[in-house]
Each structure stands twice: as C-alpha cells, then as structure tokens.
Design a protein around this motif. Sequence first.
Motif, PDB file in Angstrom:
ATOM      1  N   LEU A 137       1.008  -1.307  -0.159  1.00  0.00           N
ATOM      2  CA  LEU A 137      -0.188   0.157  -0.082  1.00  0.00           C
ATOM      3  C   LEU A 137       0.852   0.750  -0.297  1.00  0.00           C
ATOM      4  O   LEU A 137       2.159   1.339   0.572  1.00  0.00           O
ATOM      5  N   PRO A 138       0.387   2.463  -0.475  1.00  0.00           N
ATOM      6  CA  PRO A 138       1.445   3.395  -0.642  1.00  0.00           C
ATOM      7  C   PRO A 138       1.257   3.875   1.105  1.00  0.00           C
ATOM      8  O   PRO A 138       0.280   3.943   1.908  1.00  0.00           O
ATOM      9  N   PRO A 139       2.491   4.760   1.246  1.00  0.00           N
ATOM     10  CA  PRO A 139       2.280   5.341   2.622  1.00  0.00           C
ATOM     11  C   PRO A 139       1.418   6.013   3.100  1.00  0.00           C
ATOM     12  O   PRO A 139       0.771   6.681   1.669  1.00  0.00           O
ATOM     13  N   PRO A 140       1.043   6.902   3.954  1.00  0.00           N
ATOM     14  CA  PRO A 140      -0.270   7.189   4.389  1.00  0.00           C
ATOM     15  C   PRO A 140       0.211   8.332   4.326  1.00  0.00           C
ATOM     16  O   PRO A 140       1.654   9.372   4.525  1.00  0.00           O
ATOM     17  N   PRO A 141      -0.075   9.575   3.796  1.00  0.00           N
ATOM     18  CA  PRO A 141      -0.036  10.776   3.291  1.00  0.00           C
ATOM     19  C   PRO A 141       0.606  11.870   5.073  1.00  0.00           C
ATOM     20  O   PRO A 141       0.289  11.434   6.689  1.00  0.00           O
ATOM     21  N   LYS A 142       1.462  11.944   4.925  1.00  0.00           N
ATOM     22  CA  LYS A 142       2.544  13.008   5.637  1.00  0.00           C
ATOM     23  C   LYS A 142       1.531  13.864   6.896  1.00  0.00           C
ATOM     24  O   LYS A 142       0.833  14.898   5.256  1.00  0.00           O
ATOM     25  N   PRO A 143       1.142  14.523   7.771  1.00  0.00           N
ATOM     26  CA  PRO A 143       0.495  15.390   8.571  1.00  0.00           C
ATOM     27  C   PRO A 143       1.057  16.347   7.801  1.00  0.00           C
ATOM     28  O   PRO A 143       2.246  16.738   7.769  1.00  0.00           O
ATOM     29  N   LYS A 144      -0.138  17.172   7.448  1.00  0.00           N
ATOM     30  CA  LYS A 144       0.345  18.739   7.281  1.00  0.00           C
ATOM     31  C   LYS A 144       0.335  19.702   8.173  1.00  0.00           C
ATOM     32  O   LYS A 144      -0.654  19.122   9.528  1.00  0.00           O
ATOM     33  N   THR A 145       1.143  20.340   8.327  1.00  0.00           N
ATOM     34  CA  THR A 145       1.761  21.512   9.793  1.00  0.00           C
ATOM     35  C   THR A 145       0.469  22.967   8.532  1.00  0.00           C
ATOM     36  O   THR A 145       0.987  23.232   8.239  1.00  0.00           O
ATOM     37  N   VAL A 146       0.008  23.456   9.938  1.00  0.00           N
ATOM     38  CA  VAL A 146      -1.043  24.693   9.640  1.00  0.00           C
ATOM     39  C   VAL A 146      -0.549  25.561  10.654  1.00  0.00           C
ATOM     40  O   VAL A 146      -0.296  24.802  11.661  1.00  0.00           O
ATOM     41  N   GLU A 147       0.148  26.580  10.694  1.00  0.00           N
ATOM     42  CA  GLU A 147       0.678  26.744  11.001  1.00  0.00           C
ATOM     43  C   GLU A 147      -0.613  28.621  11.078  1.00  0.00           C
ATOM     44  O   GLU A 147      -1.399  28.675  11.148  1.00  0.00           O
ATOM     45  N   VAL A 148      -0.658  28.692  12.633  1.00  0.00           N
ATOM     46  CA  VAL A 148      -2.129  29.427  13.366  1.00  0.00           C
ATOM     47  C   VAL A 148      -1.234  30.718  13.235  1.00  0.00           C
ATOM     48  O   VAL A 148      -0.613  30.496  14.222  1.00  0.00           O
ATOM     49  N   ALA A 149      -2.000  31.700  12.402  1.00  0.00           N
ATOM     50  CA  ALA A 149      -1.496  33.283  13.323  1.00  0.00           C
ATOM     51  C   ALA A 149      -1.540  33.480  14.964  1.00  0.00           C
ATOM     52  O   ALA A 149      -3.211  33.426  14.843  1.00  0.00           O
ATOM     53  N   ILE A 150      -0.768  33.791  15.348  1.00  0.00           N
ATOM     54  CA  ILE A 150      -1.820  34.322  16.876  1.00  0.00           C
ATOM     55  C   ILE A 150      -2.336  35.732  16.699  1.00  0.00           C
ATOM     56  O   ILE A 150      -1.281  36.571  16.384  1.00  0.00           O
ATOM     57  N   SER A 151      -3.517  36.308  17.523  1.00  0.00           N
ATOM     58  CA  SER A 151      -3.752  37.834  17.346  1.00  0.00           C
ATOM     59  C   SER A 151      -3.719  38.613  17.980  1.00  0.00           C
ATOM     60  O   SER A 151      -2.968  38.447  19.763  1.00  0.00           O
TER      61      SER A 151
END
Length: 153
Positions: free
Chosen positions: A139-153
Amino acid sequence: MNPMADINGNLASAMNHLFNFPENIEKLMFSDRSDSKGMTSIPVDILDSPKEYIFYMDVPGLSKTDIQVTVEDERTLVIRSNGKRKREDGEEEGCKYIKLERRASPKFLRKFRLPENSNVSAISAKCENGVLTVIVEKLPPPPKPKTVEVAIS
C-alpha cells in the motif's frame, strides 16, 4: 562467537519481525498440527522491494492448477498443494518402470502473516518452469500530516 552467525540470526529475526513470524519455525509452517500430516516444508525466498513483497518457491513437477494461493484472516497468505503428480504410464501393455528415482511432488502448506502495508486485494501469482512466484503489492505510505501554522492575534 561467529560474526556471520550473529548477522544471519539478526537477519532472520528481522524478517520474522517484519512478517510477524514466530521465532519457532514449526509454528510458522503449520497453524494446526492436525493439518500437517504428510506435508512437507517447501523453502521460500522473500524479496522486499520498494513497491511489493515477492515470494519465490521451487515447485518442480507441479502446474498452476496443483497449487492454491489464498488469504485468510485478512492478512495471512496461505500457499498449499495436494502434491499430486502423475507418472507417465507406458504406452504399450507390459511396460514397467525399471527405476523410480524422482519422488512424487510433496504436499505442502506454508502460511505467512503479511505486514500491515500489504495490499491483500492486489496479490498475483504465477507458476513457470517449476517456480511459483507470488507478488504482494504494498500500500502507498499514508500521507504525512500537514502542519498548519496558526496566526496568533
């Protein structure tokens, strides 16, 4: 201590771990001792390639119709044969064998617990020139989890 023995032992241990093989070869060959009567162990080579696992078994005298390849319990690859090979009868009455050295093909049963990345719905097998080749796609390797940068207000 022999360094080659250690390397071979570690390699065997790694393969056993990869395919969830028990350390005891007897447990690997037959899941139920009552099924093993009259059966023999056929040596197997297992190749781990980037896209698939390839199993090679020598099965002289057997055709593809003599061999069964199945998957049981979701991830257990089962390869078996009833070991039937016909002897050629003499074409004329009164013919008899003078010598019989070739043994009949043995009954065999091998079970392999496949790794989790095995695609059990994409298994193929072929039997050519006395060699059974079973190919288990990965099976293809599972996709790497994306890192979402959250802006701090």
